[in-house]
Design a protein around this motif. Sequence first.
Motif, PDB file in Angstrom:
ATOM      1  N   SER A  62      50.873  51.496 -21.214  1.00 50.65           N
ATOM      2  CA  SER A  62      50.791  50.380 -20.284  1.00 50.65           C
ATOM      3  C   SER A  62      49.781  49.331 -20.745  1.00 50.65           C
ATOM      4  CB  SER A  62      50.400  50.900 -18.898  1.00 50.65           C
ATOM      5  OG  SER A  62      50.297  49.848 -17.977  1.00 50.65           O
ATOM      6  N   LEU A  63      50.236  48.078 -20.804  1.00 52.46           N
ATOM      7  CA  LEU A  63      49.382  46.954 -21.164  1.00 52.46           C
ATOM      8  C   LEU A  63      49.841  45.725 -20.398  1.00 52.46           C
ATOM      9  CD1 LEU A  63      47.270  45.432 -22.911  1.00 52.46           C
ATOM     10  CD2 LEU A  63      49.103  45.075 -24.598  1.00 52.46           C
ATOM     11  N   ASP A  64      48.959  45.175 -19.566  1.00 48.67           N
ATOM     12  CA  ASP A  64      49.247  43.949 -18.832  1.00 48.67           C
ATOM     13  C   ASP A  64      48.319  42.859 -19.358  1.00 48.67           C
ATOM     14  OD1 ASP A  64      49.848  41.928 -17.114  1.00 48.67           O
ATOM     15  OD2 ASP A  64      49.332  42.998 -15.268  1.00 48.67           O
ATOM     16  N   LEU A  65      48.857  41.973 -20.201  1.00 50.65           N
ATOM     17  CA  LEU A  65      48.051  40.911 -20.795  1.00 50.65           C
ATOM     18  C   LEU A  65      47.627  39.863 -19.775  1.00 50.65           C
ATOM     19  CD1 LEU A  65      50.191  40.602 -24.013  1.00 50.65           C
ATOM     20  CD2 LEU A  65      47.772  41.248 -23.986  1.00 50.65           C
ATOM     21  N   ASN A  66      48.162  39.959 -18.591  1.00 54.94           N
ATOM     22  CA  ASN A  66      47.798  39.095 -17.479  1.00 54.94           C
ATOM     23  C   ASN A  66      46.444  39.484 -16.880  1.00 54.94           C
ATOM     24  OD1 ASN A  66      48.805  36.988 -15.498  1.00 54.94           O
ATOM     25  ND2 ASN A  66      48.499  38.681 -14.076  1.00 54.94           N
TER      26      ASN A  66
END
Length: 306
Positions: free
Chosen positions: A72-76
């Motif tokens: 999981s990676l949320d660049l936001n």
Amino acid sequence: MSKGWTKSDIGDLSGKVVIVTGANSGLGYETCLALAEKDATVVLAVRNLNKGLDAIDKIKVHYPNANLHAMSLDLNDLASVKRFVESFKSKFNSLSILINNAGIMAPPFQQTKDGFESQVGVNYLGHFALTGHLLDYLKKTPNSRVVSLGSLAAHKIKPEFHNFKGTKKYKALKYYGQSKLACMLFAKELQYRFRQHQIDSKSVACHPGISQTNLFAKGSRKLTRKLTRTSLKLIGQEAETGAYPILYAATEARVRGGEYIGPDGRGGSKGDPIELDIIDELYNEHVACNLWKLSETLTGVTYNFK
């Protein structure tokens, strides 16, 4: 230099750990598919973990023994970026290739969780923070690479990096172009800093031309999406071949670092991957250094090259 280059020209990638952001669809998915074919260990860094797992299932239909991991990676959200890196480092001991692919294009005005205009935040600042957090792994892994995605939209604009919040006279396509220009200047500046500190890592920029992906799907207006899909079918290329500049930048042995790779066709919309000179025209040392300092201040991520 690379006439007719395809993914079949990629050598064996056994033992190499690769991170691909935005990996569950479009260019990211095709990049992961090609890397899996060459036996790389591929980490699919995705905002939606279920979609990442679905992408792994699709790849394993073709390559059942592929070594794939969805994370999981949320660049936001810069806190999510930090959590991703901590989780990655708990599972892996090296990083051969970081592909900063994820992006959004021309959404209605919105801001990231940290208060940046969404395109600048996701396309550029999130990847700046991600790369900085992973710098120690890149330094210790022989011949590692960082691949940053630019865009045709950045080729004819002047840098305006004074308002990353996007609150004044918001123009979606303008901010998209600025975010991609920032990625290109970052890639070139990162290579200079690698060389300055005698680090054998390479930083390479690339652009996919005009590719048939769902880049517009995240937040874009319905009519814009419909018109764009129609246009892409006429002038663009499929995501598989759109990924070739990315794959070339990430794997080609002739890459020295500091290049900008894109399609060789008319207008750069499609074709075989070649080295493009325009990045040298766009790069300005003073602007790139100021952008770097601003990016470290905004993200709170300081690069330690020593």
